[in-house]
Design a protein around this motif. Sequence first.
Motif, short mmCIF file in Angstrom:
data_model
loop_
_atom_site.label_atom_id
_atom_site.label_comp_id
_atom_site.label_asym_id
_atom_site.label_seq_id
_atom_site.Cartn_x
_atom_site.Cartn_y
_atom_site.Cartn_z
N ALA A 200 57.34 -14.99 7.78
CA ALA A 200 56.33 -15.51 8.70
C ALA A 200 56.49 -14.91 10.10
O ALA A 200 55.51 -14.58 10.77
N LEU A 201 57.75 -14.77 10.55
CA LEU A 201 57.98 -14.18 11.87
C LEU A 201 57.56 -12.71 11.90
O LEU A 201 57.10 -12.21 12.94
N LEU A 202 57.70 -12.02 10.78
CA LEU A 202 57.34 -10.61 10.73
C LEU A 202 55.83 -10.41 10.59
O LEU A 202 55.28 -9.40 11.06
N ASP A 203 55.16 -11.37 9.95
CA ASP A 203 53.75 -11.17 9.62
C ASP A 203 52.79 -11.85 10.58
O ASP A 203 51.60 -11.50 10.63
N ARG A 204 53.26 -12.84 11.35
CA ARG A 204 52.35 -13.64 12.16
C ARG A 204 52.58 -13.40 13.65
O ARG A 204 53.66 -13.03 14.07
N GLU A 205 51.55 -13.66 14.39
CA GLU A 205 51.65 -13.60 15.85
C GLU A 205 52.35 -14.87 16.35
O GLU A 205 52.16 -15.96 15.82
N LEU A 206 53.18 -14.72 17.37
CA LEU A 206 53.82 -15.88 17.98
C LEU A 206 52.82 -16.62 18.85
O LEU A 206 51.91 -16.00 19.42
N PRO A 207 52.96 -17.95 18.98
CA PRO A 207 54.00 -18.80 18.41
C PRO A 207 53.78 -19.07 16.92
O PRO A 207 52.67 -18.92 16.41
#
Length: 372
Positions: A200-207
């Motif tokens: 999820a951290l690699l594929d999604r924009e933060l936050p």
Amino acid sequence: MSAPNNSYDPVEVASLHPDAVARMRDDALAAIAGAADLDALKAVRVAHVGDRSPLALANREIGALPPAAKSDAGRRVGGARREVSEAVQARQAELEAERDARVLVEEAVDVTLPWDRGQRGARHPITTVAERMADIFVAMGFEVAEGPEVEAEWYNFDALNFLPDHPARSMQDTFFVAGADGAESGLVMRTHTSPVQVRALLDRELPVYVISPGKTFRTDELDATHSPVFHQVEGLVVDEGITLGHLRGAIDAFVLGMFGERLKTRFRPSYFPFTEPSAEVDMECFACRGASVGDPDRPCRTCSSEGWIEIGGCGVVNPKVLTAAGVDTGRYSGWAFGLGVERTLMFAHGVRDMHDMVEGDVRFTAAFGSEI
């Protein structure tokens, strides 16, 4: 040259004597009449009609008789054998009729019974509890994230700060997937749903606010409280200004949503490679509310009279995990937690044995209704 012995008396052959033939016939008929079932009749047929039966052996003696004596002996033995064969056929017909009548009674089906009263199936309570847990966090603004059950070691271990010599990477805890010709494939059956958080951290924009329910695998023996295949719901929050206070609030909201009442929670220091600091999460026993602690007259089976129930683990995301996922640790921080679905099911519904959850008995699942 001497003349043939036409005066030879066949009664001198003991087995061809009229009394002997009659006795063999009577013995056979008695055995046939006494056969209680088809299996017993089969044994009688072999003994009294087969090639080694007394009448069959007597029939072989006829060939040694002079021509004048063969006819009378043949009629006598042949008649006895015919009676025995007919008796066998008649008794077989009787026994088959008895068997068919018995089957009609024992295997009868009442076609007039109501057709719509068959036992209905139900969704497995593990599925419904996992979805209910996820729904509680979705209501807080989380998204549901999913990932593969056969996972790369990098996602399952390396990115989560499991060092190469960490005990969890040994064969004692992890199912490793063999490659071609038995070589290492770099794949494992995921031991937790934390790899989904890395993805999820690699594929999604933060936050990032994600919840990851799913099936996990470890080399545990199946017993009352453990299974090699089990389910987890893990959550991850990575945003600016995230603190443990937010985590505590999310856990309290989960307990309220899952158990329907405000139960106290507490954090106990613990250790996980992917969080620092880390904590075990305990919930106040919903059965005794701590009243059983120190009171031998009021024991509590739910919490073993300890007053608290462990429900999962949590902590602040280790900066090394964020770095592995390319997150700026100077700007972002986060926390994560993991909750066991089977453990929650056991607490919420009083299930005592893990076997009940995995054996597929519809009587167990039907007790939870058809919730969808």
